[in-house]
Design a protein around this motif. Structure first.
Motif, PDB file in Angstrom:
ATOM      1  N   ALA A 141       0.836  -1.203   0.000  1.00 51.33           N
ATOM      2  CA  ALA A 141       0.000   0.000   0.000  1.00 51.33           C
ATOM      3  C   ALA A 141       0.869   1.251   0.000  1.00 51.33           C
ATOM      4  N   HIS A 142       1.963   1.214   0.800  1.00 50.83           N
ATOM      5  CA  HIS A 142       2.850   2.371   0.857  1.00 50.83           C
ATOM      6  C   HIS A 142       3.527   2.614  -0.496  1.00 50.83           C
ATOM      7  N   ALA A 143       3.899   1.527  -1.151  1.00 49.95           N
ATOM      8  CA  ALA A 143       4.583   1.647  -2.435  1.00 49.95           C
ATOM      9  C   ALA A 143       3.687   2.272  -3.502  1.00 49.95           C
ATOM     10  N   GLN A 144       2.391   2.080  -3.366  1.00 57.73           N
ATOM     11  CA  GLN A 144       1.459   2.574  -4.371  1.00 57.73           C
ATOM     12  C   GLN A 144       0.949   3.979  -4.061  1.00 57.73           C
ATOM     13  N   GLN A 145       1.256   4.483  -2.881  1.00 57.79           N
ATOM     14  CA  GLN A 145       0.771   5.801  -2.522  1.00 57.79           C
ATOM     15  C   GLN A 145       1.490   6.878  -3.329  1.00 57.79           C
ATOM     16  N   PRO A 146       0.755   7.901  -3.780  1.00 56.60           N
ATOM     17  CA  PRO A 146       1.414   8.996  -4.502  1.00 56.60           C
ATOM     18  C   PRO A 146       2.365   9.754  -3.585  1.00 56.60           C
ATOM     19  N   ARG A 147       3.409  10.318  -4.160  1.00 55.84           N
ATOM     20  CA  ARG A 147       4.395  11.072  -3.392  1.00 55.84           C
ATOM     21  C   ARG A 147       3.904  12.501  -3.166  1.00 55.84           C
ATOM     22  N   LYS A 148       4.144  12.997  -1.981  1.00 53.67           N
ATOM     23  CA  LYS A 148       3.688  14.324  -1.601  1.00 53.67           C
ATOM     24  C   LYS A 148       4.587  15.395  -2.216  1.00 53.67           C
ATOM     25  N   LEU A 149       3.939  16.468  -2.694  1.00 60.95           N
ATOM     26  CA  LEU A 149       4.662  17.527  -3.394  1.00 60.95           C
ATOM     27  C   LEU A 149       3.999  18.870  -3.144  1.00 60.95           C
ATOM     28  N   ILE A 150       4.830  19.907  -3.004  1.00 59.23           N
ATOM     29  CA  ILE A 150       4.367  21.295  -3.051  1.00 59.23           C
ATOM     30  C   ILE A 150       4.942  21.925  -4.313  1.00 59.23           C
ATOM     31  N   ILE A 151       4.086  22.547  -5.098  1.00 56.58           N
ATOM     32  CA  ILE A 151       4.515  23.238  -6.318  1.00 56.58           C
ATOM     33  C   ILE A 151       4.768  24.698  -5.981  1.00 56.58           C
ATOM     34  N   ASN A 152       5.977  25.181  -6.245  1.00 59.79           N
ATOM     35  CA  ASN A 152       6.280  26.606  -6.126  1.00 59.79           C
ATOM     36  C   ASN A 152       6.605  27.106  -7.535  1.00 59.79           C
ATOM     37  N   GLU A 153       5.803  28.011  -8.050  1.00 66.51           N
ATOM     38  CA  GLU A 153       5.873  28.337  -9.478  1.00 66.51           C
ATOM     39  C   GLU A 153       5.501  29.790  -9.713  1.00 66.51           C
ATOM     40  N   ASP A 154       6.120  30.398 -10.726  1.00 62.69           N
ATOM     41  CA  ASP A 154       5.644  31.694 -11.216  1.00 62.69           C
ATOM     42  C   ASP A 154       4.630  31.378 -12.311  1.00 62.69           C
ATOM     43  N   CYS A 155       3.403  31.271 -11.902  1.00 59.34           N
ATOM     44  CA  CYS A 155       2.349  30.658 -12.724  1.00 59.34           C
ATOM     45  C   CYS A 155       1.787  31.612 -13.762  1.00 59.34           C
ATOM     46  N   SER A 156       2.615  31.989 -14.722  1.00 57.72           N
ATOM     47  CA  SER A 156       2.124  32.826 -15.809  1.00 57.72           C
ATOM     48  C   SER A 156       1.175  32.021 -16.683  1.00 57.72           C
ATOM     49  N   GLY A 157       0.298  32.727 -17.369  1.00 55.30           N
ATOM     50  CA  GLY A 157      -0.663  32.050 -18.209  1.00 55.30           C
ATOM     51  C   GLY A 157      -1.399  33.049 -19.091  1.00 55.30           C
ATOM     52  N   PRO A 158      -2.416  32.555 -19.805  1.00 53.98           N
ATOM     53  CA  PRO A 158      -2.870  31.152 -19.804  1.00 53.98           C
ATOM     54  C   PRO A 158      -1.967  30.277 -20.672  1.00 53.98           C
ATOM     55  N   GLY A 159      -1.996  28.987 -20.423  1.00 54.78           N
ATOM     56  CA  GLY A 159      -1.187  28.045 -21.173  1.00 54.78           C
ATOM     57  C   GLY A 159       0.290  28.276 -20.937  1.00 54.78           C
ATOM     58  N   GLY A 160       1.110  27.650 -21.753  1.00 52.00           N
ATOM     59  CA  GLY A 160       2.543  27.810 -21.634  1.00 52.00           C
ATOM     60  C   GLY A 160       3.159  26.873 -20.616  1.00 52.00           C
TER      61      GLY A 160
END
Length: 376
Positions: free
Chosen positions: A27-46
């Motif tokens: 079960a542990h092996a199948q769990q998704p890995r935890k992540l924080i996204i830090n981004e300069d989120c320009s948009g739209p798209g790109g």
């Protein structure tokens, strides 16, 4: 005879106990890995928005939150683009946090004077005269305004609180200037030691390209240049592991029209979004950040790596903001940490992952961890 032995009660009992012991590991092996996204989120798209979509769409990733920093555009405009993308993805359970509106030291006025003295840069992000507007103005969004709101908590405190709640479990993905991370480190020096790793797109060694941004100065890279002091603070911090996707490898991956057409044919909201806001040429179709994110999900995408020590030039001269690197035998006495630098990739594998995640049906399943983070 063997069958009779297998069917005996003692064997079945031992086998059942073995399976029970194995289940938590599976079960542990199948769990998704935890992540924080830090981004300069320009948009739209790109590149920035497509990277957020790639990470959110991946079943191997649990995105706990998105912290936004000024860079390619101003923070508040980027926050609006991020919220709208999450609405399109059906993932408004993921909280969005306002981060730094300005670099730690550098200002637009100073950067303009620097360019008058040392030469104009090809790209200046939110400071660029071609699309300049006041920092806290949010222009009309081509994709439509978001109905949702960002979290009340600021990015730096969210980063610290969340990593402390899950010590050594959370990777930090950094796709923009490093101001938010530098602020978190300044508030809590233990923050980087409690993260699992730092993965970032940034820095430049010697990209083989005639693209204008690197033609005059191969060591120039926007994320470092926009906030050099923040990048240097982050690179000196005691992260358990640092992985860098520099411009040298990013320029080897480009989103071409045939792939965009295949994605558009899927007909999903995300597929239509990618196609509608796709831009070709002038650096807009380089997959800067998508590659860094995809390689974190599947490291086998990267076919060549090397380790160097990395810092940022903080002298306020011609090289201010440039990438500095050394091998083990050549490193200076100043504090520097080893960084795993990605240098080549399996483009077919990378393109295959990107395309499959862009056409996948979005999951609207809520993530309790993300909801609770937004509510606190």
């Amino acid at each position: 005879m063997l069958l009779n032995f297998i069917m005996t009660t003692p064997f079945r009992l031992r086998f059942s106990l073995f399976l029970l012991a194995l289940l938590p590991l599976l079960a542990h092996a199948q769990q998704p890995r935890k992540l924080i996204i830090n981004e300069d989120c320009s948009g739209p798209g790109g590149s920035n928005m497509q990277t957020v979509a790639l990470l959110v769409q991946s079943p191997q990733v649990e995105v706990l939150g998105i912290t936004v920093v000024s860079g390619d555009q101003w923070r508040d405009e980027e926050v609006a683009h991020t919220l709208r993308l999450l609405e399109i993805l059906g993932r408004t359970d993921i909280p969005v946090f306002r981060g730094a509106a300005f670099p730690l030291v550098r200002t637009r006025e100073e950067a303009q004077l620097w360019q008058e003295r040392y030469g104009k840069v090809a790209y200046a992000g939110a400071w660029d005269d071609r699309w300049w507007h006041e920092p806290f103005v949010v222009p009309p969004l081509p994709e439509g305004p978001p109905k949702t709101q960002p979290a009340a908590e600021d990015a730096a405190h969210f980063l610290i609180r969340t990593v402390r709640a899950h010590p050594h479990e959370i990777a930090i993905y950094e796709g923009g200037p490093m101001t938010n991370l530098a602020l978190a480190i300044s508030l809590d020096p233990e923050f980087p030691t409690l993260a699992r790793e730092l993965v970032f797109m940034g820095g430049s060694l010697n990209p083989q390209t005639d693209y204008a941004e690197f033609a005059n100065n191969p060591r120039h890279e926007f994320n470092f240049w926009f906030d050099p002091e923040a990048a240097d603070i982050v690179l000196r911090a005691p992260w358990p592991k640092i992985v860098c996707t520099p411009t040298d490898i990013s320029i080897k991956a480009r989103l071409r029209p045939p792939m965009v057409k295949r994605i558009e044919a899927a007909g999903t909201p995300l597929a239509r979004y990618v196609a509608q806001f796709y831009q070709e040429g002038q650096g807009a179709d380089y997959m800067w950040d998508e590659l860094a994110a995809a390689a974190w999900i599947d490291p086998s995408i990267i076919t060549r790596r090397e380790t160097r020590y990395m810092r940022v030039d903080l002298d306020h001269g011609a090289g201010y903001g440039n990438t500095l690197t050394w091998t083990e035998g050549d490193k200076p006495r100043i504090q520097a940490r080893p960084v795993e630098i990605q240098l080549d990739l399996d483009t077919a594998k990378f393109y295959g992952m990107f395309e499959s995640l862009m056409i996948a049906r979005s999951s609207a399943a809520s993530r309790p961890a993300a909801r609770s983070a937004a509510e606190k």
